[in-house]
Enzyme design. Structure first.
Site, PDB file in Angstrom:
ATOM      1  N   SER A 196     -48.824 -17.619  -2.341  1.00  0.00           N
ATOM      2  CA  SER A 196     -47.541 -17.378  -3.016  1.00  0.00           C
ATOM      3  C   SER A 196     -47.452 -18.024  -4.402  1.00  0.00           C
ATOM      4  CB  SER A 196     -46.379 -17.844  -2.135  1.00  0.00           C
ATOM      5  OG  SER A 196     -46.385 -17.180  -0.907  1.00  0.00           O
ATOM      6  N   ASP A 238     -41.657 -22.983   4.428  1.00  0.00           N
ATOM      7  CA  ASP A 238     -41.255 -21.591   4.614  1.00  0.00           C
ATOM      8  C   ASP A 238     -40.571 -21.418   5.968  1.00  0.00           C
ATOM      9  OD1 ASP A 238     -40.979 -18.961   3.942  1.00  0.00           O
ATOM     10  OD2 ASP A 238     -43.070 -18.424   4.286  1.00  0.00           O
ATOM     11  N   GLU A 291     -40.367 -16.754  -8.681  1.00  0.00           N
ATOM     12  CA  GLU A 291     -39.970 -15.467  -8.089  1.00  0.00           C
ATOM     13  C   GLU A 291     -38.660 -15.589  -7.296  1.00  0.00           C
ATOM     14  OE1 GLU A 291     -43.246 -16.695  -7.763  1.00  0.00           O
ATOM     15  OE2 GLU A 291     -43.826 -15.415  -9.454  1.00  0.00           O
ATOM     16  N   ASN A 292     -38.290 -16.801  -6.945  1.00  0.00           N
ATOM     17  CA  ASN A 292     -37.092 -16.975  -6.101  1.00  0.00           C
ATOM     18  C   ASN A 292     -35.782 -16.628  -6.828  1.00  0.00           C
ATOM     19  OD1 ASN A 292     -38.406 -19.779  -4.169  1.00  0.00           O
ATOM     20  ND2 ASN A 292     -38.307 -17.603  -3.652  1.00  0.00           N
TER      21      ASN A 292
HETATM   22  C1  FPP Z   1     -38.317 -21.063   2.188  1.00  0.00           C
HETATM   23  O1  FPP Z   1     -37.640 -20.479   3.238  1.00  0.00           O
HETATM   24  C2  FPP Z   1     -37.548 -22.106   1.573  1.00  0.00           C
HETATM   25  C3  FPP Z   1     -37.063 -22.116   0.297  1.00  0.00           C
HETATM   26  C4  FPP Z   1     -37.238 -21.014  -0.663  1.00  0.00           C
HETATM   27  C5  FPP Z   1     -36.283 -23.214  -0.205  1.00  0.00           C
HETATM   28  C6  FPP Z   1     -36.803 -24.563   0.151  1.00  0.00           C
HETATM   29  C7  FPP Z   1     -35.696 -25.459   0.203  1.00  0.00           C
HETATM   30  C8  FPP Z   1     -35.526 -26.432   1.099  1.00  0.00           C
HETATM   31  C9  FPP Z   1     -36.476 -26.784   2.133  1.00  0.00           C
HETATM   32  C10 FPP Z   1     -34.298 -27.175   1.014  1.00  0.00           C
HETATM   33  C11 FPP Z   1     -34.527 -28.576   0.671  1.00  0.00           C
HETATM   34  C12 FPP Z   1     -35.165 -28.810  -0.584  1.00  0.00           C
HETATM   35  C13 FPP Z   1     -34.774 -29.727  -1.474  1.00  0.00           C
HETATM   36  C14 FPP Z   1     -35.633 -30.034  -2.628  1.00  0.00           C
HETATM   37  C15 FPP Z   1     -33.497 -30.431  -1.370  1.00  0.00           C
HETATM   38  P1  FPP Z   1     -37.233 -18.950   3.139  1.00  0.00           P
HETATM   39  O2  FPP Z   1     -35.833 -18.886   2.638  1.00  0.00           O
HETATM   40  O3  FPP Z   1     -38.215 -18.220   2.308  1.00  0.00           O
HETATM   41  O4  FPP Z   1     -37.305 -18.523   4.618  1.00  0.00           O
HETATM   42  P2  FPP Z   1     -37.677 -17.070   5.199  1.00  0.00           P
HETATM   43  O5  FPP Z   1     -39.088 -16.799   4.794  1.00  0.00           O
HETATM   44  O6  FPP Z   1     -37.521 -17.250   6.662  1.00  0.00           O
HETATM   45  O7  FPP Z   1     -36.698 -16.112   4.602  1.00  0.00           O
END
Ligand code: FPP
Length: 260
Positions: free
Chosen positions: A213, A37, A84-85
């Site tokens: 989550s 996250d 949910e994403n």
């Molecule tokens: C959470 O950060 C991250 C994600 C929803 C995506 C995870 C993806 C990666 C780590 C990229 C690499 C993965 C692979 C499998 C190649 P957020 O966007 O929720 O951050 P925030 O809470 O600061 O908005």
């Protein structure tokens, strides 16, 4: 199998507060899971688009894979995209789907070199075609690897996973292949995406959020949880050691009492 020489070389140049010697190598958790996250906040704090945070997050994930292999962890799992994403902007979802496919293709040599078997948690069949095809190729190409298992959760939601298990179990009962009386915890576990994998012993969540989550709700029943304020793109092998050190300092009782 852990290669002690590679392990020591990998952890040279330690910062002042943590080093490999802090870790009891005889008590490394078998399964470590990550809620990755903070990519968006990492990017925004630098005045960059959220997508740059996801791209930077790939480097942290690669490092987590390598660190897990070096430490001799059996299973590494990571939450990459939840059910949910899909609510995120079209651009961000597209970017992530493309990034997953591109990263998998790019990292295939690492999986071969380190003998890593790839599995997916979640309904990958409803992903965009190109991403789905690359995932299937990754599954095929690493099927016979017998080193670490890397379980990537994509289009994963724990409640949906449990509902799917219930549906499949009900169908088996209806068709007469399973007795309702025979449904126990192991039958349910055997119908989850994680079938055959040990439950996580340690869950690491980055960016300071104190939530599960909708992630592995069944499997995390006895898991130790470590939350760090470090944002995922900044998460390093040293943060990984800090998490394991904290895990090892805890007393796991599984609902029992201390006997010592
Ligand atoms: C959470 O950060 C991250 C994600 C929803 C995506 C995870 C993806 C990666 C780590 C990229 C690499 C993965 C692979 C499998 C190649 P957020 O966007 O929720 O951050 P925030 O809470 O600061 O908005």
């Amino acid at each position: 199998m852990r290669d002690e020489e590679k392990l020591r070389a990998y952890f040279t140049g330690a910062p002042s507060d943590v080093c490999l010697e802090d870790i009891d190598l005889a008590r490394i958790p078998r399964h470590v899971s990550f809620i990755m996250d903070g990519n968006g906040r990492w990017a925004q704090a630098r005045g960059m688009a959220r997508s740059k945070g996801h791209v930077a997050g790939v480097d942290s994930l690669r490092e987590a894979v390598t660190t897990s292999v070096r430490l001799g962890i059996d299973v590494l799992s990571a939450y990459a995209f939840s059910t949910e994403n899909w609510r995120r902007s079209h651009e961000e979802v597209d970017l992530l789907m493309h990034l997953f496919a591109k990263t998998l293709i790019h990292e295939m040599p690492l999986f071969h070199q380190e003998n890593v078997r790839l599995v997916f948690l979640g309904d990958i069949s409803s992903l965009p075609r190109q991403t789905y095809d690359v995932f299937c190729q990754g599954l095929d190409e690493t099927r016979d690897h017998d080193g670490m298992t890397f379980a990537l959760a994509v289009n994963y939601g724990s409640r949906a996973e449990i509902a799917r298990a219930a549906r499949n179990i009900a169908m088996e009962v209806a068709s007469g292949t399973l007795e309702a009386d025979a449904i126990d915890e192991s039958v349910i576990a055997g119908h989850l995406y994680t079938q055959g994998l040990p439950d996580p012993e340690l869950l690491v969540r980055t960016s300071g959020e104190l939530r599960l989550s909708n992630y592995l709700l069944w499997q995390l029943a006895y898991t130790e949880i470590f939350v760090t304020d470090v944002l995922w793109p900044d998460f390093s092998k040293w943060d990984y050691l800090r998490a394991i050190r904290a895990f090892q300092a805890r007393n796991r009782r599984f609902g029992g009492v201390d006997t010592a």
